[in-house]
Structures are given as structure tokens and as C-alpha cells.
Design an enzyme around this catalytic site. Structure first.
Site, PDB file in Angstrom:
ATOM      1  N   ASP A  46      -5.550  -3.971  -6.642  1.00 25.73           N
ATOM      2  CA  ASP A  46      -5.624  -2.712  -5.889  1.00 25.73           C
ATOM      3  C   ASP A  46      -4.565  -1.743  -6.417  1.00 25.73           C
ATOM      4  OD1 ASP A  46      -6.750  -1.440  -3.197  1.00 25.73           O
ATOM      5  OD2 ASP A  46      -4.598  -0.990  -3.324  1.00 25.73           O
ATOM      6  N   TYR A  51      -0.015   5.720  -7.603  1.00 28.52           N
ATOM      7  CA  TYR A  51       0.979   4.704  -7.972  1.00 28.52           C
ATOM      8  C   TYR A  51       1.456   4.865  -9.420  1.00 28.52           C
ATOM      9  CZ  TYR A  51      -1.196   2.335  -3.917  1.00 28.52           C
ATOM     10  OH  TYR A  51      -1.728   2.029  -2.688  1.00 28.52           O
ATOM     11  N   LYS A  76      -7.832   4.791  -6.392  1.00 31.26           N
ATOM     12  CA  LYS A  76      -7.979   5.768  -5.304  1.00 31.26           C
ATOM     13  C   LYS A  76      -7.656   7.172  -5.794  1.00 31.26           C
ATOM     14  CE  LYS A  76      -5.837   2.171  -2.481  1.00 31.26           C
ATOM     15  NZ  LYS A  76      -4.740   1.653  -3.271  1.00 31.26           N
ATOM     16  N   HIS A 114      -7.961   8.405  -1.000  1.00 32.85           N
ATOM     17  CA  HIS A 114      -6.739   7.712  -0.571  1.00 32.85           C
ATOM     18  C   HIS A 114      -6.321   8.101   0.856  1.00 32.85           C
ATOM     19  CE1 HIS A 114      -2.883   5.827  -2.509  1.00 32.85           C
ATOM     20  NE2 HIS A 114      -3.006   5.470  -1.249  1.00 32.85           N
TER      21      HIS A 114
HETATM   22  N1  LIG Z   1      -4.110   2.934   1.004  1.00 28.85           N
HETATM   23  C1  LIG Z   1      -2.849   3.131   1.305  1.00 28.85           C
HETATM   24  O1  LIG Z   1      -2.465   4.199   1.795  1.00 28.85           O
HETATM   25  C2  LIG Z   1      -1.868   2.033   1.054  1.00 28.85           C
HETATM   26  C3  LIG Z   1      -0.563   2.125   1.566  1.00 28.85           C
HETATM   27  C4  LIG Z   1       0.313   1.067   1.328  1.00 28.85           C
HETATM   28  C5  LIG Z   1      -0.111  -0.031   0.598  1.00 28.85           C
HETATM   29  N2  LIG Z   1      -1.379  -0.075   0.078  1.00 28.85           N
HETATM   30  C6  LIG Z   1      -1.856  -1.234  -0.717  1.00 28.85           C
HETATM   31  O2  LIG Z   1      -1.505  -2.442  -0.058  1.00 28.85           O
HETATM   32  C7  LIG Z   1      -0.712  -3.242  -0.937  1.00 28.85           C
HETATM   33  C8  LIG Z   1       0.259  -4.095  -0.162  1.00 28.85           C
HETATM   34  O3  LIG Z   1       1.068  -3.288   0.677  1.00 28.85           O
HETATM   35  P1  LIG Z   1       2.630  -3.036   0.417  1.00 28.85           P
HETATM   36  O4  LIG Z   1       2.909  -3.170  -1.014  1.00 28.85           O
HETATM   37  O5  LIG Z   1       2.959  -1.740   1.061  1.00 28.85           O
HETATM   38  O6  LIG Z   1       3.346  -4.128   1.303  1.00 28.85           O
HETATM   39  P2  LIG Z   1       3.252  -5.707   1.558  1.00 28.85           P
HETATM   40  O7  LIG Z   1       2.325  -6.343   0.595  1.00 28.85           O
HETATM   41  O8  LIG Z   1       3.019  -5.882   3.025  1.00 28.85           O
HETATM   42  O9  LIG Z   1       4.752  -6.167   1.269  1.00 28.85           O
HETATM   43  C9  LIG Z   1       5.356  -6.076   0.006  1.00 28.85           C
HETATM   44  C10 LIG Z   1       6.843  -6.395   0.176  1.00 28.85           C
HETATM   45  O10 LIG Z   1       7.007  -7.715   0.678  1.00 28.85           O
HETATM   46  C11 LIG Z   1       7.716  -8.524  -0.265  1.00 28.85           C
HETATM   47  N3  LIG Z   1       7.004  -9.821  -0.321  1.00 28.85           N
HETATM   48  C12 LIG Z   1       5.792 -10.063  -0.879  1.00 28.85           C
HETATM   49  N4  LIG Z   1       5.443 -11.347  -0.725  1.00 28.85           N
HETATM   50  C13 LIG Z   1       6.456 -11.947  -0.057  1.00 28.85           C
HETATM   51  C14 LIG Z   1       6.677 -13.287   0.387  1.00 28.85           C
HETATM   52  N5  LIG Z   1       5.785 -14.254   0.147  1.00 28.85           N
HETATM   53  N6  LIG Z   1       7.838 -13.548   1.059  1.00 28.85           N
HETATM   54  C15 LIG Z   1       8.744 -12.578   1.287  1.00 28.85           C
HETATM   55  N7  LIG Z   1       8.577 -11.295   0.893  1.00 28.85           N
HETATM   56  C16 LIG Z   1       7.452 -10.986   0.221  1.00 28.85           C
HETATM   57  C17 LIG Z   1       7.699  -7.782  -1.583  1.00 28.85           C
HETATM   58  O11 LIG Z   1       8.886  -8.003  -2.316  1.00 28.85           O
HETATM   59  P3  LIG Z   1       8.976  -8.273  -3.917  1.00 28.85           P
HETATM   60  O12 LIG Z   1       7.962  -7.419  -4.590  1.00 28.85           O
HETATM   61  O13 LIG Z   1      10.386  -7.871  -4.231  1.00 28.85           O
HETATM   62  O14 LIG Z   1       8.731  -9.742  -4.110  1.00 28.85           O
HETATM   63  C18 LIG Z   1       7.618  -6.331  -1.113  1.00 28.85           C
HETATM   64  O15 LIG Z   1       8.913  -5.860  -0.790  1.00 28.85           O
HETATM   65  C19 LIG Z   1      -0.056  -2.200  -1.862  1.00 28.85           C
HETATM   66  O16 LIG Z   1       0.497  -2.776  -3.030  1.00 28.85           O
HETATM   67  C20 LIG Z   1      -1.220  -1.291  -2.113  1.00 28.85           C
HETATM   68  O17 LIG Z   1      -2.113  -1.872  -3.055  1.00 28.85           O
HETATM   69  C21 LIG Z   1      -2.246   0.936   0.311  1.00 28.85           C
END
Ligand SMILES: NC(=O)c1ccc[n+]([C@@H]2O[C@H](COP(=O)([O-])OP(=O)(O)OC[C@H]3O[C@@H](n4cnc5c(N)ncnc54)[C@H](OP(=O)(O)O)[C@@H]3O)[C@@H](O)[C@H]2O)c1
Length: 287
Positions: A46, A51, A76, A114
């Protein structure tokens, strides 16, 4: 190796329920992170124009020695490109950055608006959606969907256009269950994709999460990701840490009880639980 289930989309396509998110991964580090994920077994990435790392996604797939058709890619439309001509140009650039030059490989599996940006462009996301319908018609987006759309935005698309979005990618995690938008999706054949599935780490030291982790012998992140899987949403946790990328994939060898699922759902804090902006007011257009 874990087996990731596929979810049926309303247009006949299928999407792996677990993928790898690349938001906030440095463009220079994206190819390596994507390759790590693909080596572990992820087959769904994704990304987004916003990004700045679509090129790294394509490179990571090639570095992993996989064919274009082996991986489900979502991107997106960026907020500055909602006018149809700008959307068409931006979409061409997305495909160019992914870098799959053979005509049969020059597509995305899923392309999303998006953000709805209801306070920008005179509130017109309908003509933007019609531009995406064109990408689907010409085969360069196999499926099209939206992100951060609220129920009135979805109702407007239903009233004014011919295509029901295949997905709505919205913020969902135990602190913000976003139930009304999920329920609209369930009623209308729109798959919910849950972004920030572990609330960027904020839910991991919650006592309820920790208690279930202890009882199941899994990590807090695995428990929360498993909660999403059992609720039927699509997720793509982000990490640049190889062990976490592996752990986040290993969520198909255990099951939460219905009571555990309910206990996690009850952690909802309503709007206070959001980690990201409210789509009704978010109006950021990047430079
Ligand atoms: N459409 C939208 O508006 C929108 C908005 C936000 C996100 N997204 C999508 O959703 C995806 C995921 O959301 P996100 O990146 O915001 O947040 P997330 O996946 O909820 O959390 C990522 C964070 O958690 C840490 N982490 C990951 N796995 C872990 C584990 N097993 N144990 C402890 N900590 C862990 C990562 O650290 P490290 O990387 O340092 O390991 C990072 O700081 C994004 O990458 C994107 O593709 C979309």
C-alpha cells in the site's frame, strides 16, 4: 509460512487481506523494506503519491525477483490533483514511477482518491471519481476505491456515479473503531481497509491488549492485527524493522475468542481516539 486469505472485491477482483504499508518510509529505504516484506511472504503493498516512494515500491518488487503480477499494488491520488486533467496526469506518473514498462505490467491493482477534501475544489470529488472510472475502463487500474470517505461522501457517489468503490480505506483500530463508516461499507459491498491498524503503536501498551497478549502467547501488535483480521477488514501495518515485519505477518496461527474481540472493540474512544485528521475538515494540499 502463513497463508494470507484473499477478500473478494465488488468488481470480481481479490485482495490479500494482509499487506505492507509504506507511509513514512524514506524513499531511499523503501525498496529494501519492500523486498524484506516480500521475502517474508507479503504480496500486497500500500503506497500513495503523497508518500513519495512509489519508485521504491516498484524497485523492491523487482529486487525480490517477483513478477509484476505476483504482487497486489495500491496507490492513491494526491490531494493537489483532484481536477480530472490533473488526476489523469498524476495517474500516468504513478505508473511511470512504479517502473513496470511492459504494457501488460503497466497497471495498479487498486487506485484510490486519498482524501475527499469536501472543503476544497468546490466540494467536487465526483468529477475526480469519474476520472478514476476512466482508469478502470482503460484497464490501467484493475480496481478503484476511495480513502477517508465519510458516509455522506459515499452516499453522494452512489447518487451521482455508476461505480461503487471497491474499498474505503479509513482509520480503524481499537481506540477508533469508526463503526458507522464500516457499517455503510458492509451494507453496500465496499470492503473496509483499516489504516494505522495499531494506531502507530499507541494501542500496544494498553492493559487489555497486554492481557490478551499474555494469555495467547502473542505480542500486542499480533493481537491487534488479528482482531482486524477476524473482523474482516484489510490491513497493511508499516514497519522498517525486519523482526516486526515478520511478526506482523505471523498472525494466522492463532485465534482470538469472541470475548477477546469484543474487549478490544470496547476500547473505542470515539473521535478522541483518532490518530489522524478528521476527513470532514482535512484540507492539506502538499507543495
Ligand atoms: N489512507 C490514509 O489516509 C492513510 C493514513 C495513514 C496510513 N495509511 C496506510 O496504512 C499503513 C499503516 O499505517 P501507519 O503506518 O500509519 O501505522 P501503523 O502500521 O499502525 O504503525 C506503524 C508504527 O508502528 C511501529 N510498529 C510496526 N509493527 C510493530 C510491532 N510489531 N511492534 C511494535 N511496533 C510496531 C512502526 O515502527 P517501525 O517502522 O520503526 O518498526 C511504526 O512506528 C500506512 O503505511 C499506509 O499504507 C493510510
Amino acid at each position: 509460512m502463513s497463508t494470507v486469505p484473499n477478500i473478494d472485491l465488488n468488481d470480481g477482483a481479490r485482495i490479500p487481506q494482509l499487506g505492507f504499508g509504506v507511509y513514512q518510509i524514506d524513499p531511499d529505504e523503501t525498496a529494501a523494506a519492500v523486498k524484506t516484506a516480500l521475502d517474508i511472504g507479503y504480496r500486497h503493498i500500500d503506497t500513495a503519491e503523497m508518500y513519495g516512494n512509489e519508485a521504491g515500491v516498484g524497485q523492491g518488487i523487482r529486487d525480490a525477483g517477483l513478477a509484476r503480477g505476483d504482487v497486489f499494488i495500491t496507490s492513491k491520488l494526491n490531494n493537489g490533483f483532484h481536477e480530472p486533467d490533473a488526476a489523469r496526469k498524476a495517474f500516468d506518473e504513478t505508473l511511470s514511477k512504479l517502473g513496470f514498462d511492459a504494457p501488460e505490467d503497466d497497471y495498479v491493482d487498486l487506485f484510490l482518491i486519498h482524501w475527499p477534501l469536501p472543503t476544497k475544489y468546490g466540494g467536487d470529488f465526483v468529477s475526480t471519481w469519474k476520472a478514476l472510472e476512466g482508469f478502470k475502463a482503460d484497464g490501467r487500474a484493475r480496481s478503484i476505491g476511495v480513502s477517508n470517505f465519510q458516509v455522506p461522501h459515499l452516499e453522494r457517489l452512489a447518487a451521482e456515479t455508476d461505480t461503487v468503490p471497491a474499498v474505503n480505506q479509513i482509520e480503524v483500530h481499537p481506540y477508533f473503531v469508526n463503526e458507522a463508516v464500516r457499517a455503510y461499507g458492509a451494507q453496500h459491498g465496499i470492503v473496509t481497509e483499516a489504516w494505522s491498524p495499531i494506531a502507530q503503536g499507541q494501542v500496544l501498551d494498553d492493559q487489555v491488549v497486554e492481557g490478551i497478549a499474555k494469555a495467547t502467547g502473542k505480542s500486542p501488535a499480533q493481537v491487534v492485527l488479528r482482531w482486524h483480521i477476524q473482523r474482516g477488514d484489510v490491513i497493511f501495518p508499516k514497519s522498517v524493522t525486519p523482526q516486526r515485519i515478520q511478526d506482523n505477518f505471523d498472525i494466522f496461527d492463532f485465534e482470538l475468542s469472541p470475548d477477546d474481540v469484543d474487549a478490544l472493540t470496547e476500547l473505542d474512544k470515539g473521535a478522541d481516539g483518532r490518530t489522524g485528521p478528521n476527513p470532514d475538515t482535512f484540507d492539506m494540499i502538499p507543495d
